[in-house]
Design an enzyme around this catalytic site. Sequence first.
Site, PDB file in Angstrom:
ATOM      1  N   TYR A 141       0.819  -1.214   0.000  1.00 11.53           N
ATOM      2  CA  TYR A 141       0.000   0.000   0.000  1.00 11.53           C
ATOM      3  C   TYR A 141       0.855   1.267   0.000  1.00 11.53           C
ATOM      4  CZ  TYR A 141      -4.761  -1.762   0.782  1.00 11.53           C
ATOM      5  OH  TYR A 141      -5.996  -2.326   0.642  1.00 11.53           O
ATOM      6  N   LYS A 192       2.844 -15.198   1.872  1.00 14.87           N
ATOM      7  CA  LYS A 192       3.023 -15.893   0.588  1.00 14.87           C
ATOM      8  C   LYS A 192       4.526 -16.133   0.456  1.00 14.87           C
ATOM      9  CE  LYS A 192       1.365 -17.518  -3.325  1.00 14.87           C
ATOM     10  NZ  LYS A 192       0.447 -18.671  -3.433  1.00 14.87           N
ATOM     11  N   ASP A 224      -3.398 -18.021  -0.094  1.00 14.51           N
ATOM     12  CA  ASP A 224      -4.422 -18.689  -0.909  1.00 14.51           C
ATOM     13  C   ASP A 224      -5.119 -19.779  -0.106  1.00 14.51           C
ATOM     14  OD1 ASP A 224      -1.967 -20.027  -0.936  1.00 14.51           O
ATOM     15  OD2 ASP A 224      -2.090 -20.635  -3.035  1.00 14.51           O
ATOM     16  N   ASP A 248      -6.509  -6.792   4.070  1.00 17.04           N
ATOM     17  CA  ASP A 248      -7.641  -6.110   3.432  1.00 17.04           C
ATOM     18  C   ASP A 248      -8.585  -7.143   2.834  1.00 17.04           C
ATOM     19  OD1 ASP A 248      -9.145  -3.973   2.271  1.00 17.04           O
ATOM     20  OD2 ASP A 248      -8.174  -4.414   0.351  1.00 17.04           O
ATOM     21  N   ASP A 252     -12.470  -8.816   4.595  1.00 24.57           N
ATOM     22  CA  ASP A 252     -13.788  -8.773   3.935  1.00 24.57           C
ATOM     23  C   ASP A 252     -14.395 -10.171   3.893  1.00 24.57           C
ATOM     24  OD1 ASP A 252     -13.613  -6.048   3.418  1.00 24.57           O
ATOM     25  OD2 ASP A 252     -14.284  -6.246   1.342  1.00 24.57           O
TER      26      ASP A 252
HETATM   27  C1  IPM Z   1     -10.351  -1.018   4.163  1.00 23.56           C
HETATM   28  C2  IPM Z   1     -10.625  -0.354   2.844  1.00 23.56           C
HETATM   29  C3  IPM Z   1      -9.464   0.565   2.499  1.00 23.56           C
HETATM   30  C4  IPM Z   1      -8.233  -0.308   2.355  1.00 23.56           C
HETATM   31  C5  IPM Z   1      -9.678   1.444   1.266  1.00 23.56           C
HETATM   32  C6  IPM Z   1     -10.937   2.261   1.356  1.00 23.56           C
HETATM   33  C7  IPM Z   1      -8.482   2.332   1.014  1.00 23.56           C
HETATM   34  O1  IPM Z   1     -10.858  -1.300   1.867  1.00 23.56           O
HETATM   35  O2  IPM Z   1     -10.174  -0.295   5.159  1.00 23.56           O
HETATM   36  O3  IPM Z   1     -10.334  -2.255   4.216  1.00 23.56           O
HETATM   37  O4  IPM Z   1      -7.970  -0.848   1.286  1.00 23.56           O
HETATM   38  O5  IPM Z   1      -7.505  -0.439   3.344  1.00 23.56           O
HETATM   39 MG    MG Z   2     -11.021  -3.309   2.610  1.00 24.37          MG
END
Ligand code: IPM
Ligand code: MG
Length: 361
Positions: A141, A192, A224, A248, A252
């Site tokens: 990042y 990884k 993975d 990240d 999710d």
């Molecule tokens: C998160 C989001 C952010 C990230 C974005 C909005 C920059 O997806 O906080 O998970 O990628 O970290």
């Molecule tokens: Mg995110």
Amino acid sequence: MAKRLVVLPGDGIGIEIVAEAEKVIQCLKDNYALNITVESGLVGGSAYDATGTPLPEETLRLVKSADAILLGAVGGYQWEALDIAVRPEKGLLGLRKELELFANLRPAMLYEELAHASSLKPELVSNLNIMIVRELTGGIYFGQPRGIRQLDNAEREGFNTLVYKESEIERIAHVAFDIAGKRNKKLCSVDKANVLEATELWREIVTDIAQSYPDVELSHMYVDNAAMQLVREPKQFDVILTTNMFGDILSDCAAMLTGSIGMLASASMNANGQGMYEPIHGSAPDIAGQNKANPLATILSVAMMLRYSLAETALADKVELAVKKVLAKGLRTADIHTPDCQLLTTSEMGDAVVAALIEIN
Ligand code: IPM
Ligand code: MG
């Protein structure tokens, strides 16, 4: 002395959900003697529209001296075509970097009332409680060099750099081992290392640090496989430690196991205990301004803030209990609604949590 909270609603549903979290904070001030002042600032697309930058100097000044920050969400369709340097996301990334919020804690826990909303069978997710510890200020990042360059043969090339210094790996590993020590004492480090040298080093350093935590059982997993295991048998995990980008993605995925990403809070901490608290979900421009969004993740972020930055554990417990009570009453926003439950708007949900908080008193 009063603690200082800065709220940054941001964009999209951020504005609506932070308003509900502020109702909860006001209720804690009125009924439970929470001693806190609340200021607000601009970040993201709304900050860009007002000032030409997604992270104005004024906002930075406010947050630097705050005890805690509560953030809604950033981003929206109208800012997608902007140069990457001034996109709303840069506001969020800038806050993380400027405050050195390197430790991102993303709990994924299932509220039993919502087991039906998970995409997995109830027996695979019942009592699910995973903590993802994501490195937040390094990795691909932020690595340099980065950009899009013109090659000789008239073709362009996009490039980013995955870098981790030993010290960056060490400090996030300590956070993860400490947390695992207070939970079920199982830490899985995700990398990884079979392909990427940066994470080969990651694995080596994490293995070294494990020596100082003999009561925590450390395992390693390639990312993975970790993605597969999260949807195959999520309850094998207690604490997951991973890099910025893998965290990240995996957070999710873990969030969805719990039924709705609209339920999950997160904390981003620096070495001084200063923290920024935000829901895991984004700004949801498709439902922004419609009073439909679920404010519970933001309200649960207030609970994390009380716990981790304000030393108000008893109040944190109360907020979490109030959310449980509201769910037990069958009250639901659209994202977690089923026909046997009562459908609430964003603001009705905020009011319901406040009413439950007062009832607990
Ligand atoms: C998160 C989001 C952010 C990230 C974005 C909005 C920059 O997806 O906080 O998970 O990628 O970290
Ligand atoms: Mg995110």
